[in-house]
Motif scaffolding. Structure first.
Motif, PDB file in Angstrom:
ATOM      1  N   LEU A   1       7.377   6.237 -27.095  1.00  0.00           N
ATOM      2  CA  LEU A   1       7.461   7.371 -28.017  1.00  0.00           C
ATOM      3  C   LEU A   1       8.365   8.457 -27.468  1.00  0.00           C
ATOM      4  O   LEU A   1       9.123   9.083 -28.213  1.00  0.00           O
ATOM      5  N   PHE A   2       8.289   8.694 -26.157  1.00  0.00           N
ATOM      6  CA  PHE A   2       9.176   9.674 -25.529  1.00  0.00           C
ATOM      7  C   PHE A   2      10.638   9.294 -25.759  1.00  0.00           C
ATOM      8  O   PHE A   2      11.467  10.142 -26.123  1.00  0.00           O
ATOM      9  N   GLY A   3      10.965   8.020 -25.549  1.00  0.00           N
ATOM     10  CA  GLY A   3      12.347   7.601 -25.725  1.00  0.00           C
ATOM     11  C   GLY A   3      12.836   7.796 -27.142  1.00  0.00           C
ATOM     12  O   GLY A   3      13.947   8.299 -27.367  1.00  0.00           O
ATOM     13  N   ALA A   4      12.024   7.408 -28.120  1.00  0.00           N
ATOM     14  CA  ALA A   4      12.424   7.537 -29.522  1.00  0.00           C
ATOM     15  C   ALA A   4      12.553   9.001 -29.928  1.00  0.00           C
ATOM     16  O   ALA A   4      13.533   9.394 -30.586  1.00  0.00           O
ATOM     17  N   THR A   5      11.568   9.818 -29.541  1.00  0.00           N
ATOM     18  CA  THR A   5      11.570  11.235 -29.920  1.00  0.00           C
ATOM     19  C   THR A   5      12.741  11.973 -29.281  1.00  0.00           C
ATOM     20  O   THR A   5      13.422  12.771 -29.940  1.00  0.00           O
ATOM     21  N   THR A   6      12.984  11.716 -28.024  1.00  0.00           N
ATOM     22  CA  THR A   6      14.072  12.405 -27.320  1.00  0.00           C
ATOM     23  C   THR A   6      15.429  11.966 -27.853  1.00  0.00           C
ATOM     24  O   THR A   6      16.340  12.795 -28.023  1.00  0.00           O
ATOM     25  N   ALA A   7      15.580  10.676 -28.112  1.00  0.00           N
ATOM     26  CA  ALA A   7      16.851  10.182 -28.652  1.00  0.00           C
ATOM     27  C   ALA A   7      17.151  10.811 -30.012  1.00  0.00           C
ATOM     28  O   ALA A   7      18.291  11.225 -30.281  1.00  0.00           O
ATOM     29  N   GLU A   8      16.131  10.911 -30.866  1.00  0.00           N
ATOM     30  CA  GLU A   8      16.316  11.525 -32.182  1.00  0.00           C
ATOM     31  C   GLU A   8      16.652  13.002 -32.060  1.00  0.00           C
ATOM     32  O   GLU A   8      17.525  13.525 -32.771  1.00  0.00           O
ATOM     33  N   PHE A   9      15.968  13.690 -31.138  1.00  0.00           N
ATOM     34  CA  PHE A   9      16.205  15.122 -30.950  1.00  0.00           C
ATOM     35  C   PHE A   9      17.646  15.371 -30.493  1.00  0.00           C
ATOM     36  O   PHE A   9      18.335  16.269 -31.008  1.00  0.00           O
ATOM     37  N   ILE A  10      18.134  14.582 -29.548  1.00  0.00           N
ATOM     38  CA  ILE A  10      19.496  14.756 -29.040  1.00  0.00           C
ATOM     39  C   ILE A  10      20.520  14.406 -30.111  1.00  0.00           C
ATOM     40  O   ILE A  10      21.514  15.119 -30.301  1.00  0.00           O
ATOM     41  N   ASP A  11      20.272  13.332 -30.831  1.00  0.00           N
ATOM     42  CA  ASP A  11      21.216  12.888 -31.868  1.00  0.00           C
ATOM     43  C   ASP A  11      21.330  13.917 -32.987  1.00  0.00           C
ATOM     44  O   ASP A  11      22.435  14.224 -33.458  1.00  0.00           O
ATOM     45  N   ASP A  12      20.188  14.480 -33.423  1.00  0.00           N
ATOM     46  CA  ASP A  12      20.189  15.453 -34.516  1.00  0.00           C
ATOM     47  C   ASP A  12      20.962  16.712 -34.160  1.00  0.00           C
ATOM     48  O   ASP A  12      21.573  17.340 -35.037  1.00  0.00           O
ATOM     49  N   ARG A  13      20.949  17.096 -32.893  1.00  0.00           N
ATOM     50  CA  ARG A  13      21.518  18.393 -32.516  1.00  0.00           C
ATOM     51  C   ARG A  13      22.889  18.311 -31.847  1.00  0.00           C
ATOM     52  O   ARG A  13      23.601  19.306 -31.781  1.00  0.00           O
ATOM     53  N   THR A  14      23.243  17.149 -31.364  1.00  0.00           N
ATOM     54  CA  THR A  14      24.533  17.012 -30.689  1.00  0.00           C
ATOM     55  C   THR A  14      25.399  15.899 -31.268  1.00  0.00           C
ATOM     56  O   THR A  14      26.603  15.856 -30.998  1.00  0.00           O
ATOM     57  N   GLY A  15      24.796  15.002 -32.032  1.00  0.00           N
ATOM     58  CA  GLY A  15      25.539  13.861 -32.544  1.00  0.00           C
ATOM     59  C   GLY A  15      25.750  12.763 -31.516  1.00  0.00           C
ATOM     60  O   GLY A  15      26.419  11.763 -31.805  1.00  0.00           O
TER      61      GLY A  15
END
Length: 510
Positions: free
Chosen positions: A125-139
Motif C-alpha cells: 500500500l505504501f508503494g502504490a500510495t507514494t507512487a500515485e502521490f508523486i505522479d499526481d504532483r510531478t508527473g
C-alpha cells in the motif's frame, strides 16, 4: 546409545553479545509503537470507508467502541501475564508457559507469518500510495516496488539501530497523523448542513447490514495493539509499563477511530454515507476534506498518509525483529538470530532477516505483475489479521492455564478477574470474531466464495501452526535442552547461551 550435544560446528557466541538490551523506553514510547502499528491516518483514509462501503453498516463508530471493549477484556489477562513473563516473545512465550512448549512453538510460527504478512502488505500500500502521490504532483512515474524497496531500506536501517531512535521518529510521524485526522474530524462536524446525528452510535445501526464483515473490517484496524509486550525487555519497569501502555493504546485507538468514523459519516451525510463510501473508497476522506477544508489540507493529508504508512512499517518491522530475536535466543530458530548488536543493543540480525524477507516477497509480487493494493495489501493484511485473531484466542486460553498452575505457589496470584473471568470472556468473544472472519474471508478479499484464495490464505495460518507443532515435537526429541528453555525469555539467556547448542549445529551420535 548416547547423545552427543557438543557443538563443534557452530560455537555459541560470547555471552556479552547476547546481553539483555538497555531499558531505554517508558510508557509513552511503547504507546507510540503500538498506535503507530494501527496507523490512525491509514485507518481513517482506508479502513473506515472500507468498513462502511463493504458491509453497508452505518453503526461502524459503535462497533469500534465495542471492539475496544473486547480488547480491553483481553488486555486484563494479557497485562497480568506481562507482570509475570517479561521476555520479548509475547504470544510465543505466553502460549509456551500457559499451554505447553509445543503449542508455544506453534504460536511462534503463526506470529511470524502474521506479522510478516501485515508488514509486507502495508509495504504494498505504501508503494502504490507514494507512487500515485508523486505522479499526481510531478508527473514522474516510479514503479511501486522501487519505492517499497527504498522504504524497506530506510525502515531496516532504523530497526538496526537503537529502539529509542525509532521512538523519536514515530513521535514526529504520529503527531502529524493525529493532527491531520483531528483537523479533518473537526471540519466534518462543523461544516455539516444536516447537523450531527447520534444514529451511528445506536445498536440498530450497528446490526443493520453485513455485521460479520463489518466486525472483521473494524478488528483489522486494531492490528498491532498487542505489541507492547514485545518491548518488555527494553522498557523501564516492565511489570507496570506493558500493562499501562496496552490499556492506554486500546482506549486511545478505540475512541479516536469511533470519533473519526462518526465524523466521516456526518460529513458525507448520515443517510448516504455507506453509498458514498462504496463509490469513493479510499478517496472518500480526501473528497470530503476538499469540500470542507480546501485542497491544500487535502494535499497535506495525502502526504501524511504516506508517513502514516511509514510509521506502521517501522512498528511492525520492530515487532518481527523482536520475535525473531526471542526465538533465536532460545534456539527455536538459529541462535545467531538471537544476538544483540554490541553497540546499539538492537535485535539487528532479526531486523536484517525481516528486511530480506520483505525484499524477496515484494520482488516476487512485482515480477508476477500483481497489483500492490488489490493483491499485496488486501491478501497479506487479511492473512495477518486472521493469524493475529487466532493468536489472541490462544493467548486468552494460555492466561487461564498459566495462572491455574500458578495458584498455591509462593508468587502472589492475580485477581480472579485478571486470571480467569476477563480472559474467558475475551476468549469467547474473540473465537466468535475469528469464526466470522473465516466465514466472511472471501468478502474481505473482494473475491467470489468459490475463489481458491478463500481457502489458500487461511490454510497458510493452519500450515504455520502445524509446522510449529512438528518443529516443537522434533526439538523435544532431538534437543531436549533447547526444548526445556522454550518460552523462558530473558531469565534463561545466560544458561541457554552457555549450555545449549543451536538446532542444526548439534549432532546425534551413537
Amino acid at each position: 546409545m548416547a547423545v552427543d550435544h557438543h557443538d563443534s560446528a557452530s560455537p555459541a557466541p560470547p555471552l556479552s553479545s547476547r546481553a539483555v538490551p538497555e531499558r531505554r523506553i517508558g510508557v509513552t514510547g511503547i504507546v507510540f509503537f503500538v498506535v503507530a502499528a494501527s496507523a490512525p491516518l491509514t485507518v481513517a483514509a482506508g479502513g473506515v470507508p472500507q468498513s462502511l462501503g463493504v458491509s453497508g453498516v452505518l453503526g461502524i463508530p459503535l462497533l469500534y467502541l465495542l471492539t475496544a471493549a473486547v480488547l480491553a477484556l483481553f488486555s486484563a489477562g494479557y497485562a497480568a501475564m506481562s507482570r509475570h513473563i517479561t521476555g520479548a516473545g509475547a504470544f510465543y512465550a505466553y502460549a509456551a508457559q500457559g499451554l505447553g512448549r509445543v503449542p508455544g512453538v506453534a504460536a511462534a510460527f503463526v506470529a511470524l507469518l502474521a506479522y510478516n504478512a501485515v508488514q509486507i502488505g502495508i509495504a504494498g500500500l505504501f508503494g502504490a500510495t507514494t507512487a500515485e502521490f508523486i505522479d499526481d504532483r510531478t508527473g514522474v512515474s516510479i514503479p511501486w516496488w522501487v519505492l517499497v524497496l527504498a522504504c524497506t531500506a530506510v525502515v531496516g536501517a532504523l530497526g538496526y539501530r537503537r529502539v529509542d531512535l525509532g521512538v523519536k521518529v514515530l513521535a514526529v510521524l504520529l503527531v502529524l497523523e493525529f493532527g491531520t485526522v483531528l483537523v479533518f474530524d473537526t471540519g466534518q462536524f462543523s461544516h455539516t448542513s444536516e447537523g450531527v446525528s447520534a444514529t451511528p452510535l445506536t445498536w440498530g445501526a450497528a446490526t443493520d447490514g453485513a455485521l460479520g464483515v463489518a466486525l472483521c473490517c473494524v478488528f483489522a484496524a486494531y492490528m498491532g495493539f498487542e505489541s507492547a509486550a514485545l518491548y518488555s525487555e527494553e522498557c523501564r519497569d516492565p511489570r507496570r509499563t506493558v500493562a499501562r501502555a496496552t490499556y492506554i493504546a486500546v482506549g486511545l485507538i478505540g475512541v479516536f477511530y469511533a470519533a473519526t468514523a462518526w465524523a466521516m459519516i456526518t460529513g458525507a451525510g448520515t443517510g448516504r454515507a455507506t453509498e458514498v463510501a462504496a463509490e469513493e473508497g479510499p478517496r472518500m476522506m480526501f473528497t470530503l476534506a476538499d469540500s470542507t477544508l480546501g485542497t491544500v489540507f487535502s494535499d497535506f493529508a495525502q502526504l501524511f498518509l504516506v508517513t502514516s504508512l511509514l510509521a506502521a512499517l517501522l512498528s511492525f518491522h520492530n515487532a518481527v525483529a523482536r520475535y525473531v530475536r526471542s526465538l533465536g535466543r532460545e534456539g527455536v530458530l538459529p541462535r545467531g538470530l538471537g544476538v544483540l548488536h554490541l553497540r546499539h543493543g538492537s535485535p539487528h540480525r532479526g531486523s536484517l532477516a525481516q528486511t530480506a524477507v520483505t525484499a524477496v516477497v515484494i520482488g516476487v509480487f512485482a515480477l508476477a505483475g500483481r497489483d500492490p493494493v488489490m493483491d499485496v495489501f488486501t491478501w497479506l493484511t487479511n492473512l495477518g489479521a486472521l493469524g493475529v485473531i487466532l493468536l489472541l484466542c490462544t493467548t486468552s486460553a494460555a492466561v487461564i492455564g498459566y495462572f491455574g498452575r500458578l495458584r498455591g505457589r509462593a508468587e502472589p496470584p492475580e485477581r480472579l478477574w485478571n486470571r480467569l473471568v476477563a480472559p474467558a470472556l475475551s476468549g469467547v468473544a474473540l473465537a466468535v470474531i475469528f469464526w466470522l472472519a473465516l466465514t466472511n474471508f472471501s468478502a474481505q478479499l473482494g473475491v467470489s466464495p468459490g475463489n481458491p484464495l478463500r481457502w489458500i490464505l487461511p490454510g497458510l495460518v493452519l500450515g504455520a501452526a502445524v509446522a510449529g507443532v512438528a518443529w516443537g515435537m522434533w526439538l523435544r526429541w532431538a534437543w531436549p535442552e533447547t526444548y526445556a528453555g522454550i518460552g523462558t525469555g530473558a531469565a534463561s539467556t545466560a544458561s541457554a547461551t552457555a549450555t545449549t547448542p543451536a538446532p542444526g549445529a548439534s549432532r546425534r551420535s551413537t
